[in-house]
Write a protein that holds these residues in place. Structure first.
Motif, mmCIF file in Angstrom:
data_model
loop_
_atom_site.group_PDB
_atom_site.id
_atom_site.type_symbol
_atom_site.label_atom_id
_atom_site.label_comp_id
_atom_site.label_asym_id
_atom_site.label_seq_id
_atom_site.Cartn_x
_atom_site.Cartn_y
_atom_site.Cartn_z
ATOM 1 N N SER A 65 0.818 -1.211 0.000
ATOM 2 C CA SER A 65 0.000 0.000 0.000
ATOM 3 C C SER A 65 0.850 1.258 0.000
ATOM 4 O O SER A 65 1.903 1.321 0.641
ATOM 5 C CB SER A 65 -0.916 -0.003 1.229
ATOM 6 O OG SER A 65 -1.659 1.195 1.289
ATOM 7 N N ARG A 79 -7.463 1.575 -1.430
ATOM 8 C CA ARG A 79 -6.059 2.010 -1.332
ATOM 9 C C ARG A 79 -5.320 1.946 -2.669
ATOM 10 O O ARG A 79 -5.546 1.072 -3.488
ATOM 11 C CB ARG A 79 -5.316 1.131 -0.306
ATOM 12 C CG ARG A 79 -5.259 -0.342 -0.698
ATOM 13 C CD ARG A 79 -4.768 -1.207 0.450
ATOM 14 N NE ARG A 79 -4.756 -2.619 0.093
ATOM 15 C CZ ARG A 79 -5.794 -3.428 0.203
ATOM 16 N NH1 ARG A 79 -6.951 -2.965 0.639
ATOM 17 N NH2 ARG A 79 -5.687 -4.713 -0.127
ATOM 18 N N GLU A 80 -4.427 2.901 -2.846
ATOM 19 C CA GLU A 80 -3.487 2.863 -3.966
ATOM 20 C C GLU A 80 -2.275 2.040 -3.564
ATOM 21 O O GLU A 80 -1.984 1.863 -2.376
ATOM 22 C CB GLU A 80 -3.043 4.277 -4.327
ATOM 23 C CG GLU A 80 -4.128 5.149 -4.910
ATOM 24 C CD GLU A 80 -3.585 6.511 -5.296
ATOM 25 O OE1 GLU A 80 -3.012 6.622 -6.406
ATOM 26 O OE2 GLU A 80 -3.707 7.449 -4.500
ATOM 27 N N LEU A 81 -1.541 1.559 -4.562
ATOM 28 C CA LEU A 81 -0.328 0.794 -4.299
ATOM 29 C C LEU A 81 0.911 1.645 -4.558
ATOM 30 O O LEU A 81 0.857 2.667 -5.244
ATOM 31 C CB LEU A 81 -0.285 -0.447 -5.196
ATOM 32 C CG LEU A 81 -1.427 -1.448 -5.041
ATOM 33 C CD1 LEU A 81 -1.177 -2.653 -5.937
ATOM 34 C CD2 LEU A 81 -1.614 -1.876 -3.592
ATOM 35 N N ARG A 86 2.865 -3.133 -9.467
ATOM 36 C CA ARG A 86 2.214 -3.934 -10.501
ATOM 37 C C ARG A 86 2.860 -3.660 -11.851
ATOM 38 O O ARG A 86 2.364 -2.866 -12.656
ATOM 39 C CB ARG A 86 0.705 -3.621 -10.572
ATOM 40 C CG ARG A 86 -0.101 -4.017 -9.357
ATOM 41 C CD ARG A 86 -0.181 -5.525 -9.194
ATOM 42 N NE ARG A 86 -0.966 -5.907 -8.031
ATOM 43 C CZ ARG A 86 -0.470 -6.015 -6.793
ATOM 44 N NH1 ARG A 86 0.818 -5.758 -6.576
ATOM 45 N NH2 ARG A 86 -1.247 -6.382 -5.793
ATOM 46 N N CYS A 99 -7.136 -6.028 -13.466
ATOM 47 C CA CYS A 99 -7.225 -5.989 -12.009
ATOM 48 C C CYS A 99 -6.542 -7.203 -11.404
ATOM 49 O O CYS A 99 -6.199 -8.158 -12.105
ATOM 50 C CB CYS A 99 -8.698 -5.975 -11.566
ATOM 51 S SG CYS A 99 -9.608 -7.450 -12.101
ATOM 52 N N ASP A 100 -6.327 -7.165 -10.101
ATOM 53 C CA ASP A 100 -5.979 -8.368 -9.365
ATOM 54 C C ASP A 100 -7.236 -9.223 -9.281
ATOM 55 O O ASP A 100 -8.350 -8.691 -9.187
ATOM 56 C CB ASP A 100 -5.528 -8.025 -7.939
ATOM 57 C CG ASP A 100 -4.151 -7.383 -7.890
ATOM 58 O OD1 ASP A 100 -3.601 -7.057 -8.965
ATOM 59 O OD2 ASP A 100 -3.622 -7.209 -6.778
ATOM 60 N N TYR A 152 -6.461 -5.785 -3.837
ATOM 61 C CA TYR A 152 -6.380 -4.434 -4.401
ATOM 62 C C TYR A 152 -7.614 -4.227 -5.279
ATOM 63 O O TYR A 152 -7.903 -5.030 -6.162
ATOM 64 C CB TYR A 152 -5.092 -4.340 -5.216
ATOM 65 C CG TYR A 152 -4.909 -3.110 -6.067
ATOM 66 C CD1 TYR A 152 -4.871 -1.849 -5.485
ATOM 67 C CD2 TYR A 152 -4.730 -3.220 -7.446
ATOM 68 C CE1 TYR A 152 -4.678 -0.711 -6.274
ATOM 69 C CE2 TYR A 152 -4.524 -2.100 -8.239
ATOM 70 C CZ TYR A 152 -4.500 -0.846 -7.640
ATOM 71 O OH TYR A 152 -4.301 0.270 -8.419
ATOM 72 N N TRP A 253 -12.466 2.185 -9.419
ATOM 73 C CA TRP A 253 -12.341 1.200 -8.345
ATOM 74 C C TRP A 253 -13.700 0.710 -7.870
ATOM 75 O O TRP A 253 -14.730 1.347 -8.077
ATOM 76 C CB TRP A 253 -11.555 1.780 -7.173
ATOM 77 C CG TRP A 253 -12.201 2.946 -6.470
ATOM 78 C CD1 TRP A 253 -13.283 2.923 -5.637
ATOM 79 C CD2 TRP A 253 -11.787 4.319 -6.533
ATOM 80 N NE1 TRP A 253 -13.569 4.182 -5.173
ATOM 81 C CE2 TRP A 253 -12.661 5.063 -5.708
ATOM 82 C CE3 TRP A 253 -10.762 4.985 -7.188
ATOM 83 C CZ2 TRP A 253 -12.543 6.437 -5.533
ATOM 84 C CZ3 TRP A 253 -10.647 6.350 -7.018
ATOM 85 C CH2 TRP A 253 -11.518 7.057 -6.204
ATOM 86 N N ARG A 281 -2.526 -10.930 -11.310
ATOM 87 C CA ARG A 281 -2.385 -9.548 -10.863
ATOM 88 C C ARG A 281 -2.578 -8.595 -12.030
ATOM 89 O O ARG A 281 -2.354 -8.952 -13.194
ATOM 90 C CB ARG A 281 -0.999 -9.314 -10.251
ATOM 91 C CG ARG A 281 -0.820 -9.950 -8.875
ATOM 92 C CD ARG A 281 0.489 -9.545 -8.281
ATOM 93 N NE ARG A 281 0.511 -9.722 -6.840
ATOM 94 C CZ ARG A 281 1.399 -9.167 -6.029
ATOM 95 N NH1 ARG A 281 2.356 -8.394 -6.526
ATOM 96 N NH2 ARG A 281 1.358 -9.369 -4.736
#
Length: 290
Positions: A65, A79-81, A86, A99-100, A152, A253, A281
């Motif tokens: 995160s 949350r953003e990573l 990725r 997406c994951d 995520y 999202w 992922r």
């Protein structure tokens, strides 16, 4: 002792009958509205407590995160990573995962019939609504990507493309886990969803992403539209766009976790290793372009 109690509780909750009862035979829309309200409460202390409880029932990993503390539960869900978490497959002949997720049913659409789970078919007509869109993906390729609550939750452009149109379809909020998919016919066609129509820069191929909402998560946010699509949404059901995106650009999202179904026309094929139960992922190889 605590570990033993926790283990026994998880076993009980994982029993199909009990899981289905607890996640579907409740006032789904009311529960979803309540979670939407609760998750937005701005209180770091409450968020920490809620996240601690969440971790008792899910494998929540926040090491990637961008933030280390959260002002609300929703803040954690969406949350953003960190940069570079990725990496994108750079092969221009590949459509990457938006997406994951965990791969569910996938393969070739048989005419207009496809599957949500083994033995549970549904039809493009019921999911996509638009007859023109149904013909576009007749005999095409599809893959279902399920996002669990701890994953995520942001989704991204699978290739350089233009987002041409978004269609919002109101509906129910059934759980979309494998237990419900084996029990509720045409589940994806019953739930709240959006249909995103993309036109790839490579070859002008059409691709559709269908984010499907679920219990506790009937809320989809798209960056290029100044609206939040949820049970309170009363705006246009069909919205024309002309938004150019690059592979990996963030599109929006989910607020908790759900499913994205990816559709491509005839000529596309799934990449090697894409099969039921596979974890994938965002940015990894999903389909091969014609």
């Amino acid at each position: 002792m605590a570990k033993s109690v926790h283990s026994q509780l998880l076993k009980i909750l994982q029993q199909e009958d009990i899981n289905f009862l607890l996640t579907n035979r409740i006032p789904r829309r009311l529960a979803t509205r309540w979670m939407g309200w609760f998750s937005r409460i701005e209180s770091p202390a409450l968020a920490r407590a809620a996240i601690a409880v969440w971790r008792l029932f899910a494998d929540l990993d926040l090491t990637e995160s961008k933030k280390t503390s959260f002002g609300s539960l929703r803040d954690c869900f969406t949350r953003e990573l960190r940069a570079g978490a990725r990496p994108l497959d750079g092969d221009p002949s590949i459509l990457v995962s938006p997406c994951d997720g965990i791969v569910g049913a996938s393969g070739t659409v048989r005419g207009t019939e496809l599957f949500q789970a083994k033995g549970f078919p549904y039809r493009l007509e019921d999911l996509l609504i638009d007859p023109e869109l149904v013909e576009t993906y007749r005999d095409g390729t599809y893959v279902t990507l399920r996002l669990t609550s701890s994953m995520y939750h942001r989704f991204h452009a699978p290739h350089d493309a233009t987002v041409e149109r978004v269609t919002y379809v109101s509906g129910d909020t059934w759980n979309v886990n494998p237990i419900a998919l084996k029990r509720v016919e045409r589940l994806f066609c019953r739930n709240e969803r959006a249909v995103l129509r993309l036109r790839l820069a490579a070859g002008g191929h059409p691709v559709a992403l269908v984010p499907v909402a679920a219990i506790l998560v009937a809320s989809i946010r798209l960056h290029f539209l100044d609206v939040v699509m949820n049970m309170n949404y009363r705006g246009a059901a069909d919205i024309a766009c002309a938004t150019r995106v690059r592979r990996g650009d963030e599109l929006g999202w989910f607020e908790h976790g759900s499913t994205i179904i990816v559709f491509a026309p005839r000529g596309f094929r799934l990449c090697d290793g894409i099969a039921d139960g596979t974890k994938i992922r965002m940015g990894q190889r999903l389909m091969v372009l014609p």
